[in-house]
Scaffold this motif. Structure first.
Motif, PDB file in Angstrom:
ATOM      1  N   ALA A  89     -47.652 -21.862 -13.129  1.00  0.00           N
ATOM      2  CA  ALA A  89     -47.921 -20.469 -13.501  1.00  0.00           C
ATOM      3  C   ALA A  89     -48.923 -19.848 -12.539  1.00  0.00           C
ATOM      4  CB  ALA A  89     -48.440 -20.414 -14.938  1.00  0.00           C
ATOM      5  N   CYS A  90     -49.920 -20.624 -12.170  1.00  0.00           N
ATOM      6  CA  CYS A  90     -50.932 -20.151 -11.231  1.00  0.00           C
ATOM      7  C   CYS A  90     -50.321 -19.911  -9.850  1.00  0.00           C
ATOM      8  CB  CYS A  90     -52.051 -21.186 -11.143  1.00  0.00           C
ATOM      9  SG  CYS A  90     -53.612 -20.549 -10.558  1.00  0.00           S
ATOM     10  N   MET A  91     -49.479 -20.835  -9.404  1.00  0.00           N
ATOM     11  CA  MET A  91     -48.829 -20.687  -8.102  1.00  0.00           C
ATOM     12  C   MET A  91     -47.914 -19.464  -8.081  1.00  0.00           C
ATOM     13  SD  MET A  91     -47.877 -24.538  -6.776  1.00  0.00           S
ATOM     14  CE  MET A  91     -47.297 -23.875  -5.214  1.00  0.00           C
TER      15      MET A  91
ATOM     16  N   ASN B 169     -47.324 -11.446  -1.913  1.00  0.00           N
ATOM     17  CA  ASN B 169     -46.284 -10.478  -1.544  1.00  0.00           C
ATOM     18  C   ASN B 169     -46.777  -9.042  -1.684  1.00  0.00           C
ATOM     19  OD1 ASN B 169     -44.171 -12.145  -0.676  1.00  0.00           O
ATOM     20  ND2 ASN B 169     -43.506 -12.554  -2.773  1.00  0.00           N
ATOM     21  N   GLU B 170     -47.655  -8.786  -2.657  1.00  0.00           N
ATOM     22  CA  GLU B 170     -48.253  -7.452  -2.777  1.00  0.00           C
ATOM     23  C   GLU B 170     -49.048  -7.115  -1.524  1.00  0.00           C
ATOM     24  OE1 GLU B 170     -50.545  -6.434  -6.247  1.00  0.00           O
ATOM     25  OE2 GLU B 170     -49.237  -7.589  -7.568  1.00  0.00           O
TER      26      GLU B 170
ATOM     27  N   ILE C 165     -42.547 -13.936   0.781  1.00  0.00           N
ATOM     28  CA  ILE C 165     -42.348 -15.352   0.467  1.00  0.00           C
ATOM     29  C   ILE C 165     -41.731 -15.526  -0.922  1.00  0.00           C
ATOM     30  CG2 ILE C 165     -44.180 -16.174   1.978  1.00  0.00           C
ATOM     31  CD1 ILE C 165     -46.024 -16.343  -0.445  1.00  0.00           C
ATOM     32  N   LYS C 166     -41.116 -16.671  -1.094  1.00  0.00           N
ATOM     33  CA  LYS C 166     -40.464 -16.983  -2.366  1.00  0.00           C
ATOM     34  C   LYS C 166     -40.644 -18.462  -2.660  1.00  0.00           C
ATOM     35  CE  LYS C 166     -35.980 -16.678  -4.729  1.00  0.00           C
ATOM     36  NZ  LYS C 166     -34.546 -16.322  -4.574  1.00  0.00           N
ATOM     37  N   MET C 167     -40.899 -18.766  -3.919  1.00  0.00           N
ATOM     38  CA  MET C 167     -41.034 -20.170  -4.294  1.00  0.00           C
ATOM     39  C   MET C 167     -39.730 -20.913  -4.066  1.00  0.00           C
ATOM     40  SD  MET C 167     -43.447 -20.284  -7.730  1.00  0.00           S
ATOM     41  CE  MET C 167     -43.735 -22.052  -7.621  1.00  0.00           C
TER      42      MET C 167
ATOM     43  N   ILE D 213     -45.852 -23.049   1.899  1.00  0.00           N
ATOM     44  CA  ILE D 213     -45.296 -21.700   2.047  1.00  0.00           C
ATOM     45  C   ILE D 213     -46.403 -20.654   1.888  1.00  0.00           C
ATOM     46  CG2 ILE D 213     -43.793 -19.965   0.977  1.00  0.00           C
ATOM     47  CD1 ILE D 213     -41.863 -22.269   0.277  1.00  0.00           C
ATOM     48  N   ILE D 214     -47.234 -20.819   0.863  1.00  0.00           N
ATOM     49  CA  ILE D 214     -48.327 -19.866   0.652  1.00  0.00           C
ATOM     50  C   ILE D 214     -49.339 -19.960   1.793  1.00  0.00           C
ATOM     51  CG2 ILE D 214     -50.161 -19.091  -0.888  1.00  0.00           C
ATOM     52  CD1 ILE D 214     -48.689 -20.268  -3.220  1.00  0.00           C
ATOM     53  N   ILE D 215     -49.677 -21.180   2.206  1.00  0.00           N
ATOM     54  CA  ILE D 215     -50.644 -21.359   3.290  1.00  0.00           C
ATOM     55  C   ILE D 215     -50.163 -20.665   4.558  1.00  0.00           C
ATOM     56  CG2 ILE D 215     -51.648 -23.067   4.869  1.00  0.00           C
ATOM     57  CD1 ILE D 215     -51.817 -24.990   2.479  1.00  0.00           C
TER      58      ILE D 215
END
Length: 225
Positions: free
Chosen positions: A27-29, A37-38, A54-56, A68-70
């Motif tokens: 949920a946090c991720m 993305n915002e 980006i997309k999980m 991906i987030i990094i």
């Protein structure tokens, strides 16, 4: 009932603990993906950036999604760094320092930023100037990004890194398919310890990061109206 449950009667509760902690982490991720993305949307729309949203990866591991987030955060930092370099090169030193002076009125700093954005991009809006001030003139975003990147990297190399993310809501056995057998108890305990160790810090860093981005997004919406 499984034989291992008879031998280790606390294992069913430990499995549920792992699932609950895993859900909290996911949920946090998910909120971090949304917030990132915002920010990417604001940079692309107002500062001429071309950062890919980006997309999980639903079939991926926690580590793959951390990466991906990094990568996105690194792209954002590079974009802001490049723009800051442009500001430093094209502004008089005194004017450049004003952008970082916390005592300087924000409206004046936005005016300065707009002039430079006009030079760099050929045109500028008050929103673009405000974004420069919020993202470059303030170190809040950079501090929260750096902390989040460090924690994501830690999670990725922890025992959690190899776990898939697609287990959310799919049942206890799926998340544990790779750690069943004689050493299940040890793996469960290791997972719980790793989740508990990382989750509190990760939540705190994520909350700070998301709050900072929501402030930028609110400011963008306000300037656009």
């Amino acid at each position: 009932m499984k034989l291992s449950d008879l031998l280790y009667p606390n294992n069913p509760k430990r499995r549920q603990d792992v699932i609950d902690l895993h859900q909290q982490l996911l949920a946090c991720m998910q909120l971090n993906f949304k917030a990132t993305n915002e920010l990417i949307g604001a940079l692309n729309a107002h500062l001429g950036a071309k950062i890919i949203h980006i997309k999980m990866k639903e079939e991926g591991t926690i580590k793959q999604n951390c990466d991906i987030i990094i990568q996105a955060l690194n792209d954002i930092q590079q974009q802001l760094g490049n723009f800051d370099k442009e500001l430093k090169e094209k502004l008089e030193p005194v004017m450049y320092q004003k952008l970082y002076d916390i005592k300087q009125p924000e409206l004046e700093k936005i005016g300065i930023a707009c002039k430079i954005v006009s030079i760099v991009l050929g045109e500028a809006t008050a929103t673009a100037g405000a974004i420069v001030v919020k993202l470059i003139g303030s170190n809040i975003i950079m501090v929260t990004v750096n902390k989040l990147v460090a924690l994501l990297a830690q999670i990725g190399v922890s025992v959690l890194g190899g776990l898939g993310i697609s287990v959310l809501g799919l049942g206890i056995e799926i998340i544990l398919h790779a750690i069943l057998g004689a050493v299940e108890r040890e793996h469960l305990l290791a997972c719980i310890q790793s989740y508990e160790q990382h989750l509190a810090e990760f939540k705190e860093a994520s909350d700070s990061y998301q709050h900072a981005i929501h402030k930028v997004s609110a400011m963008v919406k306000d300037k656009a109206e």
